[in-house]
Scaffold this active site. Structure first.
Site, PDB file in Angstrom:
ATOM      1  N   ASP A 488      -8.113 -22.081 -61.887  1.00 43.70           N
ATOM      2  CA  ASP A 488      -7.845 -20.659 -61.717  1.00 43.70           C
ATOM      3  C   ASP A 488      -9.035 -19.899 -61.133  1.00 43.70           C
ATOM      4  O   ASP A 488      -8.904 -18.749 -60.734  1.00 43.70           O
ATOM      5  CB  ASP A 488      -7.532 -20.031 -63.082  1.00 43.70           C
ATOM      6  CG  ASP A 488      -6.098 -20.243 -63.499  1.00 43.70           C
ATOM      7  OD1 ASP A 488      -5.256 -20.486 -62.620  1.00 43.70           O
ATOM      8  OD2 ASP A 488      -5.827 -20.161 -64.707  1.00 43.70           O
TER       9      ASP A 488
HETATM   10  C1  GLC Z   1      -6.907 -22.454 -68.168  1.00 46.16           C
HETATM   11  C2  GLC Z   1      -5.524 -22.157 -67.678  1.00 46.16           C
HETATM   12  C3  GLC Z   1      -5.014 -23.233 -66.769  1.00 46.16           C
HETATM   13  C4  GLC Z   1      -6.006 -23.551 -65.722  1.00 46.16           C
HETATM   14  C5  GLC Z   1      -7.368 -23.871 -66.317  1.00 46.16           C
HETATM   15  C6  GLC Z   1      -8.426 -24.080 -65.277  1.00 46.16           C
HETATM   16  O1  GLC Z   1      -6.866 -23.491 -69.100  1.00 46.16           O
HETATM   17  O2  GLC Z   1      -4.632 -21.965 -68.726  1.00 46.16           O
HETATM   18  O3  GLC Z   1      -3.804 -22.825 -66.187  1.00 46.16           O
HETATM   19  O4  GLC Z   1      -5.531 -24.632 -64.997  1.00 46.16           O
HETATM   20  O5  GLC Z   1      -7.774 -22.822 -67.145  1.00 46.16           O
HETATM   21  O6  GLC Z   1      -8.803 -22.888 -64.651  1.00 46.16           O
HETATM   22  C1  GLC Z   2     -10.182 -17.224 -66.352  1.00 42.91           C
HETATM   23  C2  GLC Z   2     -10.625 -18.480 -67.069  1.00 42.91           C
HETATM   24  C3  GLC Z   2      -9.647 -19.585 -66.856  1.00 42.91           C
HETATM   25  C4  GLC Z   2      -8.282 -19.112 -67.209  1.00 42.91           C
HETATM   26  C5  GLC Z   2      -7.917 -17.805 -66.498  1.00 42.91           C
HETATM   27  C6  GLC Z   2      -6.595 -17.313 -66.999  1.00 42.91           C
HETATM   28  O1  GLC Z   2     -10.142 -17.444 -65.001  1.00 42.91           O
HETATM   29  O2  GLC Z   2     -11.898 -18.894 -66.663  1.00 42.91           O
HETATM   30  O3  GLC Z   2     -10.002 -20.696 -67.646  1.00 42.91           O
HETATM   31  O4  GLC Z   2      -7.358 -20.080 -66.858  1.00 42.91           O
HETATM   32  O5  GLC Z   2      -8.900 -16.856 -66.738  1.00 42.91           O
HETATM   33  O6  GLC Z   2      -6.208 -16.105 -66.522  1.00 42.91           O
END
Ligand code: GLC
Ligand code: GLC
Length: 816
Positions: A488
């Site tokens: 993300d």
């Molecule tokens: C969080 C989110 C997931 C994403 C991950 C890496 O665990 O829930 O959707 O893939 O972060 O950013």
């Molecule tokens: C932020 C976090 C990631 C998560 C995302 C969800 O980017 O670092 O882990 O998945 O928020 O919105």
């Protein structure tokens, strides 16, 4: 250092001190009604949706961290204490909090009085039960007063903590001191207008008093630890009008030496079709609440419900179990990892002690991945979930990134544009069909964006998912990343200079250049599964086309996604490489995701790239606490990369040990036949193996956390964000399907252990499609080479054909 121990027979983690490094929690409920409960009775309850239907209030960011929950104050001859230690914090002679499967039992003892509270959500009920047993262990008679306490939330948890100008005037309650089954308090805020639901808090005995007004019970200037009513020893029968409604009963108990008394408290959610009991709309219809309280009127009823819950879990966990020489491995596989899979399936990423329950609903990619570790437990629920998720897809194959569990509607605030999302749907459906053989699901009519009339067979959704990637490729023939892929925080079109913008939803540039090697790996991994599905659907031409697209993508990865020693991570908006040896000093040169996923997909296995990539992971990313996401960490903020570079080095997606992707590397290691290394990685992050360093790890030693601080962080080894993470399901997939090596495939059960000599002998019992398989494995090496004997007859290969429902198949396996 430990703060408790595993009780493997009882399937409990028993915490023996209130002073754990962080609140260690559990989840109650697995259908509609859920509670979070810490070892100190902190937490809250909700019905289906932690944002829209919150029954009790909880304050995140509180001081201390875990203040607020369901408390039971004891006044024992003027000595006031709480068996959960918090909130009163009076010294206890004995403390124990046992977290079990769907229940928690908290016991406190002080001055010859023992109070045990068993908390659980019975199957089929929308209520939390608290069974309280008070025992006089002294040699004198005791007259004890008990004061229960819950604080009601005004339903919408977000509004509850923002909209005080309205909220402080709307609180309403009703009290029934002589309710048919004891005493009951009803939380009826907003019932007069649009709500058809209320909460009830009852106890199965006549209470000698009650309170429903918080300031009266606690005292306007007191903390919960100094609550006025328990101290004074007498309820004030306060009736809340606005302000802060609570529920508290006073129950007086007189106990001879050695005597016990058991009470049942019920905190329930009731939804009514007929809202009122009278024509004037003055009297709330309490029929269902009374019926609920009547089902827990006696201790026998409560005990029977608890036994049913235990039986339920015993049945669920009998689908996959292992007996090996490693007790930590057994407790992870047989109990805790599967349990976490159930919780992530239920919660997605919504409500934990790190997720407030108001921020995120059900994630499209998250829930599909959660299915992978859950589908064997209750396939019918997996089926329903697949339909719900697919219903939030758009006609072009893209998808809402999240949806609300209550409405099942896509969440407009976060929208779509995460280009890995569509492919995860194929992964979820493939896992479901392999588990169940239920190909009929492909014919289920499923709408787009929940629009009535737009229904097409589920299969068509998969066609669009696959096609979405085919249609959205960049200059190198690799998939466009969109807002972000699985990571993300790799926001290649975001270009945000404004701290008030969300990395997740901001796209200041648009273009079709930023590409993801990770999605390419995913496509090559899932494409063959899609082709299989097409064959099952009687569409061999589509299967052939899919395989050709996969082959093309594989070539693109090897041509443009290979960096010489490892796989590149991406191309950015300008077409520059992300995660390359050529990146400037101070930037990351290698990121984990494509190493794991491309090898899982088999890319470069025959030609050597796979092994090189995994060797690079070992050399550059491995640490004593697990594998970090990237190295070196980004030292500065990069506007062209987004959130990944916003985190201080060593945390989260910037070189934290992001546990979710470690199992991808474990599985990849088994793909190239290095089971020993896979198991080494497994043990580094599996919580049961970290129990002895709980003071460093800090989160619960029975569940995975999303992230452990990496080697570049000052607090290396410290975990955060426990429970709600794809780490749960992926680690279960890795250990059960690839290291222990037992998984349903399209045409039979695959038996292909790859774990090495450290687990020299083990037996797995696996139920699948109605048959039972007992697989006895001798493991002399971890190359993934196996010899199978099925019911006494040697067979070629690794696939044991599915047996008739009701039958038991005995398999001997020599793994070397
Ligand atoms: C969080 C989110 C997931 C994403 C991950 C890496 O665990 O829930 O959707 O893939 O972060 O950013
Ligand atoms: C932020 C976090 C990631 C998560 C995302 C969800 O980017 O670092 O882990 O998945 O928020 O919105």
């Amino acid at each position: 250092m430990r703060y408790g121990h595993f009780d493997d027979d009882a399937r409990e983690y028993v915490i023996t001190t209130p002073h754990t490094p962080y609140p260690w929690i559990n989840y109650l409920g697995s259908e509609q009604f859920f509670s979070l409960v810490s070892h100190q009775a902190g937490g809250y309850s909700f019905y289906r949706d932690a944002k829209m239907r919150r029954l009790t209030r909880y304050r995140y960011n509180n001081i201390p961290a875990d203040a607020g929950g369901r408390y039971l104050y004891v006044n024992d001859g003027g000595d006031v204490w709480t068996p959960s230690w918090l909130p009163v914090k009076a010294d206890l002679d004995h403390f124990e909090a046992a977290h079990g499967l769907g229940y928690t039992r908290i016991t406190g003892q002080r001055r010859g009085l023992s109070v045990e509270t068993l908390l659980f959500v019975p199957l089929g009920e929308t209520a939390e039960i608290q069974r309280v047993t008070v025992t006089n262990t002294s040699d004198a008679t005791k007259a004890v007063k008990l004061f229960s306490f819950v604080e009601f939330c005004l339903w919408n948890a977000q509004d509850d903590q923002t909209n005080y100008q309205r909220n402080l005037s709307i609180g309403e309650v009703e009290v029934e001191q002589d309710s048919p089954f004891g005493s009951a308090i009803f939380h009826t805020t907003e019932y007069r207008e649009r709500r058809d639901h209320y909460a009830v808090f009852g106890v199965n005995t006549a209470a000698s008093g009650f309170d429903t007004d918080r300031d009266t019970f606690v005292g306007a200037y007191n903390g919960l630890g100094e609550a006025a009513v328990p101290r004074s020893g007498a309820s004030r029968n306060s009736v809340a009008s606005g302000w802060y409604p609570i529920g508290s009963h006073q129950v007086d108990v007189s106990l001879a030496p050695g005597e016990s008394r058991t009470l049942t408290y019920v905190l329930g959610y009731v939804e009514n079709e007929d809202k009122w009991a009278d024509d004037a709309h003055q009297v709330v219809n309490k029929e269902k609440a009374h019926a609920l309280l009547g089902r827990f009127a006696t201790t026998e009823q409560t005990d029977a419900a608890f036994q049913a819950l235990k039986d339920h879990w015993r049945r669920l966990l009998s689908t996959y179990s292992v007996r090996s020489t490693d007790e930590k491995l057994d407790r992870m596989v047989n109990v805790w990892n599967q349990y976490q899979c159930m919780v992530t399936f239920n919660m997605s990423r919504s409500a934990s002690f790190f997720e407030t329950g108001i921020g995120r609903g059900m994630g499209f990619r998250d829930s599909n991945q959660d299915l992978l570790g859950f589908v064997h437990l209750i396939p019918e629920r997996a089926r329903e979930r697949i339909i719900d998720i697919a219903s939030t897809q758009f006609a072009d194959g893209s998808a809402y990134h999240q949806y609300q569990p209550l409405t099942k509607r896509g969440n407009n605030d976060i929208g779509s544009g995460f280009n890995d999302d569509p492919l995860w749907l194929i992964a979820g459906v493939a896992a479901y069909i392999k588990e169940t053989g239920d190909v009929a699901i492909l014919d289920e009519p499923v709408p787009f964006d929940n629009e009535p009339g737009s229904e097409v067979p589920l299969f068509e959704h998969l066609v669009r998912s696959f096609q979405f990637t085919v249609d959205n490729r960049g200059p190198h023939g690799l998939p466009l990343i969109g807002r972000a892929d699985w990571n993300d925080c790799l926001n290649l079109n975001c270009f945000s200079e404004d701290p008030n913008e969300s990395f997740q939803t901001t796209g200041n540039r648009t273009g079709r250049t930023a590409e993801s090697v990770f999605i390419a790996g995913m496509f090559v991994h899932i494409g063959p599964e899609y082709a299989k599905i097409c064959e099952y659907k009687g569409q061999p031409e589509e299967a052939t086309r899919a395989r050709a697209e996969v082959a093309k993508m594989e070539r693109a990865v090897l041509e443009h996604g290979w960096d010489g020693e490892w796989f590149l991570r991406a191309y950015d908006f300008f077409g520059n490489k992300v995660g390359s040896k050529d990146c400037p000093e101070g930037d990351s040169k290698i990121l984990i995701e494509p190493q794991g996923y491309c090898v899982m997909a088999g890319i470069g296995v025959a030609t050597g790239e796979a092994k090189k990539a995994l060797d690079a992971v070992k050399e550059r990313l491995d640490t004593p606490y697990g594998i970090v996401l990237n190295n070196p960490p980004y030292r500065e903020y990069h506007v062209e990369l987004g959130e990944i570079s916003s985190y201080p080095p060593g945390y989260k997606e910037n070189a934290g040990i992001f546990c979710h992707n470690n199992p991808w590397v474990m599985i990849a290691e088994t793909v190239i036949g290095r089971g020993e290394r896979a198991f080494e990685y497994y043990k580094k992050i599996a919580p049961a193996y970290l129990e002895d360093i709980s003071e460093i790890h800090r989160t619960e030693p029975y569940v995975y956390s999303q992230m452990i601080a990496g080697k570049d962080a000052p607090r290396q080894g410290e975990a955060k964000n426990s429970w709600l993470t794809g780490t749960g399901s992926w680690n279960f997939v890795a250990i059960s399907q690839h290291l222990l090596g037992i998984r349903p495939e399209w045409d039979g059960l695959c038996v292909k252990p790859c774990i090495g000599k450290e687990v020299p002998e083990f037996t797995v019992t696996r139920k699948c499609r109605g048959a039972t398989y007992r697989i006895h494995v001798k493991s002399s090496g971890g190359t993934g080479t196996v010899k199978l004997t099925v019911d006494g007859k040697p067979i070629d290969g690794t696939i044991v054909p599915f047996a008739k429902p009701g039958s038991t198949v005995h398999i001997e396996c020599e793994a070397s």
